[in-house]
Design a protein around this motif. Structure first.
Motif, PDB file in Angstrom:
ATOM      1  N   THR A  56     -33.869  22.232 -11.447  1.00  0.00           N
ATOM      2  CA  THR A  56     -32.436  22.059 -11.385  1.00  0.00           C
ATOM      3  C   THR A  56     -32.110  20.674 -12.130  1.00  0.00           C
ATOM      4  N   THR A 113     -26.661  22.028  -4.021  1.00  0.00           N
ATOM      5  CA  THR A 113     -27.856  22.458  -4.878  1.00  0.00           C
ATOM      6  C   THR A 113     -29.076  22.093  -4.630  1.00  0.00           C
ATOM      7  N   CYS A 143     -35.638  28.476 -11.542  1.00  0.00           N
ATOM      8  CA  CYS A 143     -34.720  27.452 -12.053  1.00  0.00           C
ATOM      9  C   CYS A 143     -33.325  27.894 -11.625  1.00  0.00           C
ATOM     10  N   MET A 144     -32.519  26.721 -11.327  1.00  0.00           N
ATOM     11  CA  MET A 144     -31.213  27.111 -11.082  1.00  0.00           C
ATOM     12  C   MET A 144     -30.287  25.973 -11.371  1.00  0.00           C
TER      13      MET A 144
END
Length: 380
Positions: free
Chosen positions: A95, A103, A158-159
């Motif tokens: 990220t 997040t 994956c962000m």
């Protein structure tokens, strides 16, 4: 500084007041009271009701996703979306460090480890080049999954986050992650109504998550939504966020660890009314952005504009100052004048709970951290 005072005057003139001007406040101009009172009169004010169903249908239409699931807030949505994407305890999730703390927290809630990679200067979002460089150095494919050669941990997701509603280069990220067998979960909390190459943000990854907090472009007071084009994942998201309770006429049967992350019908009623005006809000925000563009055009202050091939919702308007010193002076001057401004977030690896996480050089993120400020963004 003269430019700072002129900026304050411009904002005060736009909002027609010299009293306190918030950074972003909600506007209720439609059926909010009607729908909320309808929910109250129905007595379905908690987690079951017609407005929850309507909200999910509206989100499916807006996001062009096949399934939307209402949740209590965006953070809980991210937590569940990561779990559904396959993130388990001890895994790593790629990220960005330039993001709101939710997040990183959503990753930590799954007992996983954030891997903080740099952002692009133009999008302020996760850089495909940074992801590719990291994976080429540390990644390896084993058994159909990607692992970190250094830590031996699985890189499970994956962000990327669409910062302030500005879309990341999501197609490039998807292509890289596809090659490395890594699912993508979009943190679209801030980007409802934004488009990348004519496709709504949130609809590109395996799952996407939106926020409807009180400061978002539309609000449910508190709320979020998980969206996906995988019907099975969507149904599982609904199941997990409603305490993983199996249907039964009267028995309480829960067959796995679930969450009480349901959006109440009262909040959904407010959200439905707000969503009816989403296009109007975006149009007015883009009008305000146009005024800011014209105002800052001949100044030393850079107004951050949407990239070619994208359409941003301009949730929070952002400007870029010359350096950290000017940023701090601008923040002090505006807030003393009762014009609320805020710096971009402190980078996640500078927070005590994430200071031991992996990070790359963060050149762009640190540059932006020193210079980006959000200015008054409420619609008139």
């Amino acid at each position: 500084m003269k430019e700072f005072k002129e900026t304050i005057s411009f904002i005060q003139d736009y909002y027609k007041t010299k009293d306190f001007i918030p950074l972003h406040e909600p506007r209720f101009r439609g059926n909010e009271k009607k729908y909320v009172m309808d929910a109250v009169n129905s007595t379905f004010v908690s987690s079951v009701g017609a407005y929850v169903d309507k909200f999910e249908e509206m989100m499916e239409s807006i996001s062009r996703a096949k399934k939307a699931v209402a949740v209590v807030n965006g953070t809980s949505g991210l937590q569940v979306a990561l779990r559904l994407a396959g993130v388990s305890s001890g895994d790593e999730v790629i990220t960005q460090a330039l993001t709101f703390v939710a997040t990183a927290n959503a990753i930590a809630y799954n007992n996983a480890h954030p891997v903080f990679l740099d952002v692009d200067l133009d999008t302020m979002g996760l850089s495909p080049d940074a992801v590719e460089n990291f994976l080429e150095e540390y990644g390896e494919i084993r058994g159909g999954a990607c692992f970190n050669k250094r830590t031996k941990k699985k890189i499970a997701a994956c962000m990327p986050m669409h910062t302030f509603g500005f879309p990341v280069k999501i197609d490039e990220l998807l292509e890289i992650c596809k090659q490395w067998k890594i699912p993508v979960v979009e943190d679209a909390a801030e980007s409802l109504g934004s488009y990348y190459k004519d496709q709504p943000t949130g609809s590109f990854g395996k799952l996407g998550v939106f926020s409807f907090n009180g400061n978002k472009i539309v609000t449910s007071g508190g709320g979020g939504a998980i969206v996906t084009n995988n019907i099975g994942l969507g149904e599982k998201a609904k199941y997990l966020t409603t305490t993983a309770k199996k249907p039964h006429t009267y028995e309480y049967v829960h067959d796995e660890l679930g969450y009480n992350y349901r959006m109440p019908n009262l909040n959904a009623a407010l959200a439905c009314a707000q969503l009816e005006n989403l296009n109007m809000f975006i149009e007015k925000k883009r009008e305000l952005a146009g005024k800011y563009i014209s105002f800052f055009e001949n100044t030393n202050i850079k107004f951050r504009q949407e990239m070619k091939g994208t359409k941003t919702n301009y949730w929070l308007m952002a400007i870029q100052l010359e350096n950290r010193e000017e940023r701090d002076l601008f923040l002090q001057t505006t807030n003393e004048a009762k014009v609320m401004t805020r710096p971009i977030w402190q980078l996640m690896y500078k927070l005590p709970m994430y200071q031991d996480c992996f990070k790359d050089d963060q050149k762009n993120a640190e540059f932006l951290e020193d210079r980006i400020v959000n200015i008054s963004s409420s619609v008139q």
